[in-house]
Design a protein around this motif. Structure first.
Motif, mmCIF file in Angstrom:
data_model
loop_
_atom_site.group_PDB
_atom_site.id
_atom_site.type_symbol
_atom_site.label_atom_id
_atom_site.label_comp_id
_atom_site.label_asym_id
_atom_site.label_seq_id
_atom_site.Cartn_x
_atom_site.Cartn_y
_atom_site.Cartn_z
ATOM 1 N N ASP A 31 40.283 24.701 56.535
ATOM 2 C CA ASP A 31 39.347 24.716 57.005
ATOM 3 C C ASP A 31 38.276 23.788 57.837
ATOM 4 O O ASP A 31 39.108 22.733 57.975
ATOM 5 C CB ASP A 31 38.694 24.612 55.523
ATOM 6 N N THR A 71 38.958 35.397 53.618
ATOM 7 C CA THR A 71 38.840 35.288 52.397
ATOM 8 C C THR A 71 41.092 34.909 51.810
ATOM 9 O O THR A 71 40.691 34.136 50.915
ATOM 10 C CB THR A 71 39.522 36.203 51.835
ATOM 11 N N GLU A 72 42.012 35.031 52.861
ATOM 12 C CA GLU A 72 43.452 34.252 52.096
ATOM 13 C C GLU A 72 44.272 34.345 54.029
ATOM 14 O O GLU A 72 43.383 34.632 54.650
ATOM 15 C CB GLU A 72 43.981 35.295 51.286
ATOM 16 N N ASP A 73 45.377 33.352 53.118
ATOM 17 C CA ASP A 73 46.015 33.183 54.235
ATOM 18 C C ASP A 73 46.526 33.999 54.852
ATOM 19 O O ASP A 73 48.306 34.276 54.313
ATOM 20 C CB ASP A 73 47.084 31.410 53.887
ATOM 21 N N SER A 74 46.452 34.857 55.176
ATOM 22 C CA SER A 74 47.447 36.019 55.742
ATOM 23 C C SER A 74 46.648 36.927 57.534
ATOM 24 O O SER A 74 45.200 37.224 57.178
ATOM 25 C CB SER A 74 47.231 37.159 55.118
ATOM 26 N N ASN A 75 47.741 37.324 57.884
ATOM 27 C CA ASN A 75 47.264 37.825 58.658
ATOM 28 C C ASN A 75 46.368 38.963 58.884
ATOM 29 O O ASN A 75 45.451 39.433 59.599
ATOM 30 C CB ASN A 75 48.560 38.683 59.957
ATOM 31 N N PHE A 119 48.345 28.586 65.917
ATOM 32 C CA PHE A 119 49.754 29.569 66.097
ATOM 33 C C PHE A 119 50.349 30.604 65.416
ATOM 34 O O PHE A 119 50.675 31.698 65.152
ATOM 35 C CB PHE A 119 51.298 28.537 66.015
ATOM 36 N N LEU A 120 49.683 30.898 63.995
ATOM 37 C CA LEU A 120 49.597 31.578 63.165
ATOM 38 C C LEU A 120 48.837 32.913 63.371
ATOM 39 O O LEU A 120 49.013 34.306 63.353
ATOM 40 C CB LEU A 120 48.315 31.121 61.870
ATOM 41 N N MET A 154 53.268 21.479 57.722
ATOM 42 C CA MET A 154 54.085 22.163 57.940
ATOM 43 C C MET A 154 54.765 22.507 58.736
ATOM 44 O O MET A 154 54.452 21.430 60.189
ATOM 45 C CB MET A 154 53.263 23.640 57.950
ATOM 46 N N ALA A 155 55.911 22.797 59.159
ATOM 47 C CA ALA A 155 57.172 22.786 59.628
ATOM 48 C C ALA A 155 56.460 23.648 60.915
ATOM 49 O O ALA A 155 57.268 24.882 60.974
ATOM 50 C CB ALA A 155 58.483 22.734 59.077
ATOM 51 N N VAL A 156 55.714 23.654 61.926
ATOM 52 C CA VAL A 156 55.469 24.556 62.320
ATOM 53 C C VAL A 156 56.288 23.661 64.251
ATOM 54 O O VAL A 156 55.647 22.612 63.459
ATOM 55 C CB VAL A 156 53.990 24.900 62.080
ATOM 56 N N PRO A 157 56.114 24.440 64.837
ATOM 57 C CA PRO A 157 56.000 23.622 66.657
ATOM 58 C C PRO A 157 55.479 23.078 66.947
ATOM 59 O O PRO A 157 56.165 22.072 67.091
ATOM 60 C CB PRO A 157 56.266 25.702 67.187
ATOM 61 N N GLY A 173 54.647 19.947 53.599
ATOM 62 C CA GLY A 173 54.525 21.639 52.901
ATOM 63 C C GLY A 173 53.817 22.143 53.819
ATOM 64 O O GLY A 173 53.017 23.348 52.431
ATOM 65 N N THR A 175 60.733 28.991 58.300
ATOM 66 C CA THR A 175 59.979 27.986 57.878
ATOM 67 C C THR A 175 59.356 27.816 58.829
ATOM 68 O O THR A 175 58.316 26.764 58.776
ATOM 69 C CB THR A 175 61.294 26.983 57.965
ATOM 70 N N THR A 176 59.043 28.602 60.148
ATOM 71 C CA THR A 176 58.523 27.793 60.612
ATOM 72 C C THR A 176 56.529 28.042 60.351
ATOM 73 O O THR A 176 55.785 27.609 60.952
ATOM 74 C CB THR A 176 58.541 28.231 62.340
ATOM 75 N N SER A 195 55.922 28.639 57.273
ATOM 76 C CA SER A 195 56.131 28.993 55.532
ATOM 77 C C SER A 195 55.327 29.629 54.489
ATOM 78 O O SER A 195 54.743 29.970 54.118
ATOM 79 C CB SER A 195 54.862 27.550 55.216
ATOM 80 N N GLU A 255 50.546 40.685 52.043
ATOM 81 C CA GLU A 255 50.772 39.719 51.571
ATOM 82 C C GLU A 255 52.358 38.884 51.813
ATOM 83 O O GLU A 255 52.951 40.113 51.608
ATOM 84 C CB GLU A 255 50.347 39.597 50.957
ATOM 85 N N LYS A 291 53.865 32.294 50.090
ATOM 86 C CA LYS A 291 54.223 30.838 50.628
ATOM 87 C C LYS A 291 54.664 29.948 49.045
ATOM 88 O O LYS A 291 53.846 30.160 48.240
ATOM 89 C CB LYS A 291 53.246 30.452 51.081
#
Lengths: 372, 399, 511
Positions: free
Chosen positions: A42, A73-77, A100-101, A170-173, A207, B175-176, B178, B278, B281
Motif C-alpha cells: 500500500d 482488489t487483490e494481489d494478482s495480475n 517488478f510484478l 520477499m526474495a525478489v531480484p 517472505g 520464489t522470485t 513468491s 489467481e 501465495k
C-alpha cells in the motif's frame, strides 16, 4: 527523507525553470493526467510505494496535473490489469507502476493502449517473458541495488559493527541485490580491517513486505543472540527489526529512502537507524515525468535503464547512495564514504550483481529459511 | 381455508424480500459511512461502486471483459456457499469449507503445476482433496461426537499449513514472485477449457467453471428436493431425533453430507485456480472464501439458486470498491463498505423473523377457523415469554 | 358487589379472517380457583395472551381491583402482579433451582448478587405453600413435577397475586397431579387468585370453584363447579355429548407377536439399570398396557425396544424372529409400528409438510421412490388418503407445514402413519398426551379397531383412566421392573396405585 524530497523538489523546479528558459511552455498540465497503481503493498509502507506515490503526487501538484492512485482488489495480475483499465477509463494517460510484478500487466495492456505512457520502476528486461519487445509507450527502470547494499555493508563494518543481519522482504531480484551487495560490502570492509574471521552475517527473507509477530520473534532471537545491526530491506518489514532492536539497544539500516527520520520518530530512539541504502526512486519519477511533460519521451521510449552511479565526485547525484545529511557514523566518516563512491565509480571496487548464488566471502554468512 | 397462501406470505418470496432488504440496508449504511468520510463526494463514490464495470459502457470489449471477470470471481464464492448450505440443510455448520477450499487449492495447483496433469484430473484432484477434508470432519463428528465447527476450524489450519508447505516447494512456487507458477505457462493443458471468451471481450479466465457452478447449484437443488437422500438430509437437519426414529442412518448421512460439502468446496478452489486468474501465495491465514460463502449462503436464503444471485451481488460489490476515487476515499474505505454490506447479509433470517412477527395468521393454520389464531397466539406467547424471562432463548428456533 | 381481582370484559380479538375471542367476559374473584375450559383452539391461549399483554384486543376492557388498566406487554402484566406457569417450562437447565427462581429479578447490591437473602425468601415461600424443593439442585437433575414447583415459586417470589396455570397437569404423573391440586388449594387459601387453563374435567371437578367455558372463540358460560357435572361441562365444551368409557368387546388374543426376555437397559443417570430383567409377551388382538409413574423406566424400555437406544442384555423376538440387535429401519420394516411418546422430538419433522411426514416411514419404499428420486405425486396421494381416513385436518392439505397444525391433528397424523403402515405390533406411548376429549375419544377408538383387526398392541400410559379403560392386560413397571400383572376388569384404581408406587409387588411372572 524529507530533505531528500526537498532536494528532489528543488531539482524539479530547477529543471522546470530551465525548461521555461528554453521558451517551451509546458502544456503538460492539460493533456497529461498521472496515475499510480500499487502492487501488493500500500502507499503507506514508508518505503518503496510511498516514495513513488509522494514523488508523483508532488510532481502532479507542482504542474497542476490531475493525479490519482489505484489499489488493485487483490494481489494478482488480473487485478492489476483491471486497475490499469480503470485508470485509463478515468482518463489517466501517464501511469506510474512501482514493482517488478507489473511486468505481466505491461505485457497485457501496453500495446492495446499506445497512447498511455507507462513508467515502470524496478522492472527489468528479465521480468518480461523471453523475447518480449518493450513497446514504445513504456519505460522501465531498475537500480543497481547491490551498490547501495554494498555501501551500507561496507560502512557498518567500518563503523565497527561485527555481528550483522540482513532481513529481506520477499526474495525478489531487487531485494536479493541489496542483500548480496550488503554481504559483499561487509566482506570487503572486514578483509581490509583484517577481522574477516570475526564478522558474521545472519541472512533471511521474511517472505512478505510487512512485519508481523513471527518475523519479530526471529529478529528477537538474532538481537538477543548478539546481532548488533540488521539491514531491514523490504517495505514495511523494518517494523519487526526495529521492535526487536529497541529491546536490546540494537541498530538497523534503512532501505530505499533515508528512513532515519521516520524510524526515529516512530520508535522514539535516537540513532536507531544508523544509515540507509538508498535508491533514487523519487528522482527517477520526477525526472521521467518531467521528460514526459517536456515532450522528451523519445529519450525514454521503450528503454530499460539500469540506474546506478553517475558521478564519482558528487555522490549526491547518484541513483544509489547513503544519506549524508543525517550522517551519524563516526568511525566511518562522510569523507570515507565519498572516497568509497569514487573508488566504486572508477571501477577500483567492483560489486557483483549476480543473484543466483550467495557471494563467496571470508566472513561467515548464515542463511536462514524464509520466515513465511 | 383451501385458498392459496398470499404472495407476500410465501416463504420463498419472504426470503427473497428479506435478502433484498439486507442488500439495500447494507448499501444505505455504506452510504452513510461514505457521507461521514467525505460528504461532498459520497454520492459520487456510492454511484461509482454501484455503477461498477458499467463505467466501461462506451467500450463494449472492456464492459464484457469485466462483466466476465465478475462472473469468474463469483464462481468460487458461489460454490462455497453451495457447500455450506448443503451441509446446513442437514443441520451441519460446515465452517470447514474454508479448509476444504484450501486443500482444494493444494491439490489442483500441485497436480497442474508440478505434475502437469490435465485440467480434468487436476479439477478432480481438488474435488477429492476437499472431499477427504470433509470426510475427516465427518468422521470425528459422526463417530466421536466432536462438534463439526471445532473440527472444521482445526482442519482449516491444518489444511492451510499443509498447503503452505507443499505449494512452497520450488517445483510449484516461483520464489522470485513468491507465488505459484502460472499454470498456463508451465502446463497449458492444466487450465480449464474456455467458455464464451469471445463474447466476454476475450476474457481468458472465462472457463467452463461458470456453467459448472450453475449445474452444481441445480444439482444440489434437485438432490435436496427430489431425492430420498435430500429428504433424509433435511429431515436430519430439521430434527435429528425424528430422523433416527424413522430409521435413517444418521452417522452415514453426516459423513456423506460433509464429504459432498467438502467436494463442492474443493471444486470451488479448482474452478478458480485452474482458470489461472489467481496464484497461490504463502498465506498466514485461511483464505476468506469459505467464510464469505457463509454470508452468501444466508443472503441467498439458503437456496441453491438464491446463492448464485447472492454470490454475484457480493462479488459485484466487492469489485465495485476499486472504482472509488482514491483522492476522496482511501482504498480501505472500499473494503469497509463491502464488509458492511456483506455483514448485513447475515441478517436475512432476522429480517424474516421481523416480517412474521405479529402476523398471527401466517402459517399457523388449523382445521377450525379459530384455531389458527389460537395456535399462533400460543406460539407467540411462548416466544415472547421466553424472551422476557430466560436468557436461553432458542437461537435454534431461528434457523 | 363481588370482589373481583381481575375482570376481562367483552374482550374481542380478531386476527385476519378469524375472530379468536368474540365478546368474552371472564371475572376472577379474589382467592378463587377459576377454570378456563375449552378444546384446543377454543381461544383460551389468545385470551390469556391478551391478559398477559402479548395482544391488544380490538374491543373490551381489563380491570384490576375494579380499576381499568392497560396491559401492553408482559412487563405491564408482571407489574400488576400477574404471573404465568406455562405448559412448557421456561427454565435454564444448567442453573440451580434458586438461580432460576431469581432470574430476571436478581437481588443485588451494587451489581453483586446477594443470594443469601433470596434463598431465605425462597425457603420461606416453599415452607408457607408446601412447595418442597432443593434450592441448590440443578434443573436438569430434578423431575418435571419439581420443575413445575420451581415455576410456581418463581411467580410467588415476584409477589404475584394472580397466577395463571396453563395446562399444568399435561406433563405430570398422577401423584404429581394430586400434589399440584393440593398446592393450588393452598395458594387459594392464602389469598392468591388462580386461573386454571385445562381441558381435563376431573381436575376441574376436584379443584376449581368456578369454570368459564369457551368454544370456537365464543363465550359459552360460567358455572359454579359444585353445581354441575362432568357430563354437563363436556357437553358445553365440545358442543355434543361425549362418551368417556371406551366401547370395546372382550379381547380375543391369538398367536404371540412380541416376546421380550430378560431385557436390561443401562441408565444414563445412575449406575443401576433403568430397565431390569423385563420379560413379557404381547399376542395378536390384545392391548397390553405398561402402567407406572413417569420415570420408572418406561421411556428407556421403549427406546430399547424400538432401537433408539442400546440395550444391555436380553432378547426381543418379533413374529418369531430375534430382532434384538437389528437397527431401527429393520424393525420398522419388519412389523413394528411406534407412536412415540414425544411427538415433537421423535414423531414428526415439524418443519416438513404433512405429506413429507406421512411418508416418513415409507419414503424409501418402491411405491414412493425410484432410483433415489422421490415420487412426490404418490406421497401427496398417500397423505391425502391418510388424512381423509384418519380425519387429519390441516389448512393447506398435504402441503401444510406440520408445525402449524394443532397438537391433536399432529398426533392424528402420527397415528395414521403408524397404523396404516404394514405392521403386526403397534407400540403406542402416551398416545393421547395433551389432547382434548374429542381427540382422545377418536384415538382410543382407532386403537381398539386395530386390536380387533388382529394387531398386537403395546400401550404405555401414565393416565390411569386410559390404562383402566383401554387395556386388556396391565403390566405395572416400577423402578425398571415389572412388579405386577393385573386384569383391568378385576382390579381397582387403588390396587393399581399401590403397585405403581412400589407398595405392592408380585414375583415377576414368566410371560
Amino acid at each position: 527523507m524529507k530533505k531528500f524530497l526537498a532536494l528532489v523538489l528543488a531539482l524539479t523546479m530547477m529543471v522546470s525553470l530551465c525548461a521555461c528558459n528554453k521558451g517551451g511552455e509546458s502544456k503538460g498540465s492539460d493533456s497529461y493526467r498521472i496515475a499510480m497503481i500499487t502492487d501488493s503493498g500500500d502507499i503507506t509502507d514508508m518505503s518503496f510505494n510511498q516514495t513513488t506515490y509522494e514523488a508523483s503526487k508532488a510532481f502532479a501538484e507542482a504542474h497542476n496535473a490531475d493525479f490519482a492512485y489505484y489499489k488493485p482488489t487483490e494481489d494478482s495480475n488480473e487485478a492489476r490489469v483491471a486497475s490499469f483499465n480503470n485508470a485509463v477509463a478515468d482518463g489517466y494517460n501517464v501511469i506510474v507502476v512501482p514493482g517488478f510484478l507489473f511486468a505481466s500487466m505491461i505485457e497485457t495492456v501496453a500495446t492495446d493502449n499506445p497512447n498511455v505512457t507507462i513508467i515502470a520502476l524496478d522492472v527489468s528486461a528479465g521480468d518480461f517473458s523471453a523475447g518480449y519487445q518493450i513497446p514504445a509507450n513504456v519505460v522501465c527502470f531498475t537500480y543497481q541495488e547491490e551498490l547501495a547494499g554494498y555501501m551500507a555493508g561496507y560502512a557498518v563494518v567500518k563503523e565497527g559493527y561485527k555481528k550483522l543481519g540482513f532481513l529481506g522482504g520477499m526474495a525478489v531480484p531487487a531485494v536479493i541485490r541489496y542483500g548480496f551487495g550488503f554481504v559483499q560490502g561487509a566482506n570487503d570492509a572486514a578483509k581490509e580491517l583484517g577481522i574477516a574471521s570475526e564478522v558474521e552475517v545472519n541472512y533471511v527473507y521474511g517472505g512478505q513486505f510487512f512485519g508481523d509477530s513471527d518475523i519479530t520473534s526471529v529478529m528477537d532471537t538474532w538481537y538477543q543472540g548478539g546481532t548488533e545491526i540488521v539491514f531491514a530491506c523490504g517495505g514495511g518489514i523494518f517494523s519487526s527489526a526495529c521492535e526487536a532492536a529497541i529491546k536490546v539497544d540494537g541498530k538497523v539500516v534503512g532501505v530505499d529512502v533515508d528512513q532515519a527520520g521516520t524510524i526515529e520518530s516512530q520508535y522514539g530512539v535516537k540513532g536507531l537507524c544508523v544509515t540507509s541504502a538508498m535508491k533514487g526512486l523519487a528522482a527517477t519519477v520526477t525526472s521521467t515525468l518531467q521528460g514526459v511533460f517536456d515532450g522528451k519521451w523519445a529519450d525514454y521510449s521503450g528503454k530499460v535503464t539500469n540506474l546506478g552511479l553517475v558521478s564519482g565526485d558528487d555522490a549526491s547525484l547518484n541513483y544509489v547512495q547513503l544519506p549524508t545529511d543525517t550522517w551519524t557514523m563516526t568511525n566511518f566518516t562522510v569523507d570515507d564514504y565519498k572516497a568509497l563512491v569514487k573508488a566504486m565509480y572508477s571501477g577500483e571496487v567492483s560489486v557483483s550483481n549476480a543473484i543466483d548464488a550467495v557471494p563467496a566471502t571470508d566472513i561467515t554468512v548464515t542463511m536462514f529459511d524464509n520466515i513465511h | 381455508m383451501k385458498e392459496k397462501t398470499p404472495f407476500l406470505k410465501r416463504p420463498g418470496v419472504q426470503t427473497a424480500l428479506a435478502s433484498l432488504l439486507c442488500a439495500v440496508l447494507g448499501i444505505l449504511i455504506g452510504f452513510i459511512v461514505l457521507l461521514l468520510m467525505n460528504p461532498a463526494h459520497a454520492a459520487e463514490g456510492m454511484w461509482a461502486i454501484l455503477k461498477n464495470f458499467f463505467k466501461y459502457s462506451n467500450n463494449t470489449k472492456n464492459l464484457m471483459y469485466y462483466f466476465g471477470s465478475t462472473l469468474v470471481k463469483s464462481v468460487p464464492v458461489i460454490l462455497c456457499a453451495e457447500a455450506i448450505l448443503f451441509a446446513y440443510k442437514a443441520g451441519l455448520f460446515n465452517i470447514g469449507a474454508a479448509g476444504q477450499y484450501t486443500v482444494g487449492i493444494l491439490a489442483c495447483v500441485y497436480t497442474a503445476v508440478a505434475l502437469h496433469w490435465n485440467w480434468f484430473f487436476a479439477l478432480l484432484a481438488a474435488i477429492v482433496a476437499g472431499a477427504v477434508w470433509g470426510l475427516l470432519g465427518g468422521i470425528v463428528k459422526a463417530f466421536f461426537n466432536v462438534n463439526e465447527v471445532i473440527a472444521g476450524i482445526m482442519l482449516n489450519w491444518i489444511g492451510l499449513y499443509l498447503t503452505n508447505i507443499v505449494l512452497g516447494r520450488e517445483t510449484v512456487m516461483d520464489t522470485t514472485k513468491s507465488e505459484t507458477y502460472e499454470i498456463v505457462k508451465v502446463n497449458p493443458s492444466g487450465t480449464l477449457p474456455g467458455f464464451l471468451q469471445g463474447l466476454f471481450g476475450g476474457n481468458q479466465y472465462m472457463t467452463i467453471a461458470i456453467p459448472l457452478a450453475v449445474i452444481i447449484a441445480i444439482l444440489i437443488k434437485i438432490v435436496l428436493n427430489k431425492t430420498t437422500f435430500g429428504y433424509e438430509l433435511k429431515a436430519t437437519g430439521y430434527n435429528k431425533e425424528a430422523a433416527r426414529y424413522a430409521g435413517m442412518n444418521a452417522k452415514r448421512n453426516i459423513v456423506l453430507t460433509l464429504v459432498i460439502s467438502g467436494a463442492i468446496s474443493g471444486l470451488a478452489a479448482g474452478s478458480y485456480y485452474l482458470t489461472g486468474i489467481e496464484h497461490f501465495k504463502i498465506a498466514s491465514s485461511v483464505p476468506g472464501m469459505g467464510f464469505n460463502g457463509i454470508a452468501v449462503a444466508f443472503l441467498g436464503g439458503l437456496d441453491p439458486i438464491g446463492a448464485i444471485v447472492a454470490g454475484l451481488f457480493v462479488e459485484y460489490i466487492t469489485l465495485g470498491g476499486q472504482y472509488l476515487n482514491t483522492n476522496y476515499f482511501n482504498p480501505q474505505v472500499a473494503d469497509l463498505m463491502v464488509s458492511i454490506i456483506i455483514y448485513l447479509c447475515g441478517f436475512v433470517l432476522f429480517i424474516k423473523h421481523i416480517f412474521n412477527k405479529n402476523k398471527a395468521s401466517v402459517g399457523a393454520v388449523n382445521a377450525n377457523a379459530v384455531t389458527d389464531a389460537d395456535a399462533a397466539a400460543n406460539e407467540a406467547a411462548k416466544s415472547a415469554i421466553e424472551k422476557t424471562k430466560t436468557p436461553d432463548t432458542g437461537a435454534e428456533k431461528e434457523v | 358487589m363481588e370482589d373481583y381481582v381481575i375482570e376481562m370484559l367483552h374482550i374481542t380479538k380478531e386476527f385476519p379472517g378469524i375472530i379468536a375471542n368474540d365478546d368474552i367476559t371472564l371475572q376472577l374473584k379474589r382467592g378463587e380457583i377459576h377454570a378456563l375450559l375449552g378444546e384446543n383452539g377454543a381461544g383460551k391461549s389468545t385470551l390469556m395472551s391478551v391478559l398477559f399483554g402479548l395482544y391488544t384486543p380490538e374491543k373490551g376492557t381489563i380491570k384490576k381491583n375494579g380499576k381499568e388498566v392497560k396491559i401492553n406487554n408482559p412487563n405491564d402484566a408482571t407489574a400488576l402482579g400477574i404471573g404465568m406457569v406455562h405448559q412448557h417450562f421456561m427454565l435454564v437447565d444448567i442453573f440451580s433451582v434458586l438461580d432460576n427462581i431469581i432470574l430476571g429479578a436478581e437481588p443485588n447490591k451494587c451489581g453483586f448478587l446477594t443470594k443469601k437473602e433470596a434463598k431465605k425468601k425462597v425457603m420461606d415461600l416453599s415452607e408457607k405453600y408446601g412447595l418442597k424443593v432443593d434450592p441448590d439442585a440443578l434443573i436438569e437433575d430434578i423431575t418435571v413435577g419439581m420443575q413445575q414447583r420451581v415455576e410456581i415459586l418463581k411467580m410467588l417470589y415476584r409477589d404475584n397475586e394472580v397466577l395463571i396455570f396453563d395446562e399444568p397437569t399435561a406433563v405430570l404423573t398422577p401423584q404429581e397431579i394430586d400434589e399440584l391440586m393440593k398446592i393450588m388449594k393452598n395458594l387459594a387459601a392464602e389469598g392468591k387468585s388462580i386461573l386454571f387453563i385445562t381441558h381435563k374435567l376431573n381436575e376441574i371437578m376436584e379443584v376449581a370453584d368456578r369454570c368459564t367455558i369457551l368454544r370456537k372463540g365464543k363465550y359459552i358460560g360460567t358455572v359454579d363447579v359444585n353445581k354441575t357435572t362432568k357430563e354437563e361441562l363436556s357437553t358445553m365444551m365440545v358442543g355434543r355429548h361425549v362418551k368417556f368409557a371406551v366401547d370395546k368387546a372382550p379381547a380375543n388374543p391369538g398367536a404371540e407377536v412380541l416376546k421380550v426376555e430378560n431385557l436390561c437397559i443401562k441408565s444414563k443417570l445412575h449406575s443401576k439399570d433403568a430397565v431390569h430383567n423385563v420379560s413379557f409377551n404381547v399376542r395378536k388382538g390384545e392391548i397390553v398396557c405398561i402402567a407406572g409413574i413417569d420415570g420408572n423406566g418406561q421411556t428407556e424400555f421403549v427406546y430399547g425396544l424400538t432401537g433408539l437406544d442400546d440395550i444391555k442384555s436380553g432378547k426381543i423376538i418379533l413374529d418369531g424372529e430375534d430382532i434384538t440387535h437389528k437397527n431401527i429401519r429393520y424393525k420398522n420394516t419388519h412389523g413394528m409400528s411406534h407412536i412415540p411418546e414425544d411427538r415433537h422430538k421423535h414423531g414428526l419433522v415439524l418443519d416438513y409438510s404433512l405429506e413429507e411426514n406421512m411418508s416418513l416411514q415409507r419414503y424409501f419404499e418402491p411405491e414412493f421412490s425410484k432410483a433415489g428420486f422421490l415420487n412426490k405425486d404418490k406421497m401427496r396421494e398417500y397423505s391425502d388418503r391418510l388424512a381423509t381416513a384418519f380425519d387429519v385436518r390441516s389448512s393447506e392439505g398435504a402441503k401444510t407445514i406440520v408445525r402449524s397444525m394443532s397438537g391433536g391433528n399432529q398426533q392424528k397424523a402420527i397415528v395414521a402413519r403408524e397404523m396404516d403402515k404394514d405392521h403386526d405390533l403397534l407400540i403406542a406411548v402416551q398416545p393421547t398426551r395433551g389432547l382434548d376429549v374429542g381427540a382422545i375419544e377418536y384415538i382410543h377408538t382407532e386403537i381398539v379397531k386395530q386390536r380387533d383387526a388382529g394387531c398386537a398392541i403395546l400401550l404405555v400410559s401414565l393416565e390411569l383412566d386410559e390404562v383402566m379403560n383401554l387395556s386388556d392386560r396391565i403390566l405395572v413397571m416400577y423402578e425398571g421392573e415389572i412388579v405386577g400383572e393385573l386384569d383391568p376388569k378385576s382390579t381397582t384404581l387403588q390396587e393399581l396405585g399401590l403397585y405403581m408406587s412400589g407398595a405392592k409387588r408380585d414375583r415377576v411372572k414368566e410371560a
